[in-house]
Design a protein around this motif. Structure first.
Motif, short mmCIF file in Angstrom:
data_model
loop_
_atom_site.label_atom_id
_atom_site.label_comp_id
_atom_site.label_asym_id
_atom_site.label_seq_id
_atom_site.Cartn_x
_atom_site.Cartn_y
_atom_site.Cartn_z
N GLY A 121 0.80 -1.20 0.00
CA GLY A 121 0.00 0.00 0.00
C GLY A 121 0.84 1.25 0.00
N MET A 122 0.13 2.39 -0.03
CA MET A 122 0.81 3.68 -0.02
C MET A 122 -0.18 4.77 0.35
N ILE A 123 0.38 5.90 0.79
CA ILE A 123 -0.39 7.12 1.02
C ILE A 123 0.35 8.22 0.27
N THR A 124 -0.35 8.93 -0.61
CA THR A 124 0.25 10.00 -1.40
C THR A 124 -0.47 11.30 -1.09
N PHE A 125 0.27 12.27 -0.57
CA PHE A 125 -0.28 13.58 -0.22
C PHE A 125 -0.22 14.50 -1.42
N GLU A 126 -1.24 15.35 -1.54
CA GLU A 126 -1.24 16.36 -2.58
C GLU A 126 -0.19 17.42 -2.26
N THR A 127 0.43 17.98 -3.28
CA THR A 127 1.44 19.01 -3.08
C THR A 127 0.79 20.23 -2.46
N TRP A 128 1.42 20.76 -1.41
CA TRP A 128 0.99 21.97 -0.69
C TRP A 128 -0.34 21.82 0.01
N ARG A 129 -0.87 20.61 0.11
CA ARG A 129 -2.14 20.38 0.79
C ARG A 129 -1.99 19.16 1.68
N SER A 130 -2.96 18.99 2.54
CA SER A 130 -2.93 17.83 3.43
C SER A 130 -3.90 16.75 3.01
N ASP A 131 -4.56 16.91 1.86
CA ASP A 131 -5.41 15.85 1.35
C ASP A 131 -4.52 14.72 0.83
N ALA A 132 -5.04 13.49 0.87
CA ALA A 132 -4.21 12.36 0.46
C ALA A 132 -5.04 11.25 -0.17
N GLU A 133 -4.40 10.54 -1.06
CA GLU A 133 -4.94 9.34 -1.69
C GLU A 133 -4.24 8.16 -1.05
N SER A 134 -4.98 7.10 -0.74
CA SER A 134 -4.34 5.93 -0.14
C SER A 134 -4.86 4.65 -0.78
N MET A 135 -3.98 3.67 -0.78
CA MET A 135 -4.35 2.33 -1.21
C MET A 135 -3.65 1.37 -0.25
N PHE A 136 -4.38 0.37 0.18
CA PHE A 136 -3.79 -0.67 1.02
C PHE A 136 -4.54 -1.95 0.71
N GLU A 137 -3.79 -2.91 0.18
CA GLU A 137 -4.35 -4.17 -0.29
C GLU A 137 -5.47 -3.87 -1.29
N ASP A 138 -6.72 -4.17 -1.00
CA ASP A 138 -7.79 -3.93 -1.97
C ASP A 138 -8.64 -2.71 -1.64
N LYS A 139 -8.20 -1.89 -0.67
CA LYS A 139 -8.96 -0.70 -0.25
C LYS A 139 -8.32 0.56 -0.82
N ASN A 140 -9.17 1.51 -1.22
CA ASN A 140 -8.70 2.78 -1.77
C ASN A 140 -9.52 3.89 -1.14
N TYR A 141 -8.84 4.80 -0.42
CA TYR A 141 -9.51 5.88 0.29
C TYR A 141 -8.91 7.23 -0.10
N PHE A 142 -9.77 8.26 -0.04
CA PHE A 142 -9.31 9.63 -0.22
C PHE A 142 -9.58 10.37 1.08
N PHE A 143 -8.55 11.03 1.61
CA PHE A 143 -8.64 11.79 2.85
C PHE A 143 -8.76 13.27 2.46
N SER A 144 -9.91 13.86 2.77
CA SER A 144 -10.19 15.24 2.38
C SER A 144 -10.37 16.10 3.63
N ASN A 145 -9.49 17.08 3.81
CA ASN A 145 -9.56 17.95 4.97
C ASN A 145 -10.63 19.01 4.77
N VAL A 146 -11.31 19.35 5.88
CA VAL A 146 -12.43 20.26 5.85
C VAL A 146 -12.12 21.47 6.73
N GLY A 147 -12.47 22.65 6.25
CA GLY A 147 -12.35 23.86 7.05
C GLY A 147 -11.00 24.52 6.94
N PHE A 148 -10.98 25.79 7.32
CA PHE A 148 -9.76 26.59 7.24
C PHE A 148 -8.64 26.02 8.12
#
Length: 166
Positions: free
Chosen positions: A26-53
């Motif tokens: 698996g892996m976690i890849t962060f967006e440049t200059w942001r804290s949002d991230a794409e992740s994959m681990f085995e057969d799961k795929n998640y997107f982490f989206s930060n909310v608010g200022f």
């Protein structure tokens, strides 16, 4: 069932690679200059989206169903966070040790994940197969690392100006 996973990170990007038995799983890849991230681990795929200022909350979105499957809420004053799953279950993330080199995700009943970290690598010991919780623990670690870097970047100019005035 205990699981043992090793991880490595790139200090500059904050990206993680996860390994089981020497094979990348698996892996976690962060967006440049942001804290949002794409992740994959085995057969799961998640997107982490930060909310608010202040980014005090993160929505975790399952890429297959496009549903929010968890919400992470951060404690701004302590190194703690709560992972609230869609099912209603809650797990606490907290760091341990003076150098914050160990941290855990736990519901204090039947799920406990322990993370240990050195400079750019570490190990995970988990008694749950929940891939989301395993990934979320590393994601939260990186969020707190980024906050610490921003805090130092904001304080250093003030210290420098103060020292140069005297």
């Amino acid at each position: 069932m205990s699981r043992f996973i090793n991880w490595r990170s790139n200090w500059l990007s904050g990206n993680f690679q996860l390994f089981a038995d020497g094979v990348q799983k698996g892996m976690i890849t962060f967006e440049t200059w942001r804290s949002d991230a794409e992740s994959m681990f085995e057969d799961k795929n998640y997107f982490f989206s930060n909310v608010g200022f202040w980014q005090s909350q993160t929505n975790v979105i399952d890429r297959k169903t496009h549903e929010v499957v968890a919400i992470i809420t951060y404690d701004s004053w302590k190194s703690k966070a709560v992972i609230s799953l869609k099912s209603g279950e809650q797990y606490e993330w907290k760091s341990a040790g003076i150098w914050k080199s160990q941290f855990t995700v736990s519901n204090y009943k039947d799920a406990h994940i322990t993370y240990s970290a050195s400079s750019n690598s570490g190990a995970i010991s988990s008694d749950t197969d929940n891939e989301l919780l395993i990934i979320a623990g590393l994601f939260i670690k990186q969020i707190y690392n980024k906050r610490a870097i921003i805090l130092v970047a904001c304080i250093m100019p003030i210290i420098t100006i103060s020292i140069n005035r005297h």
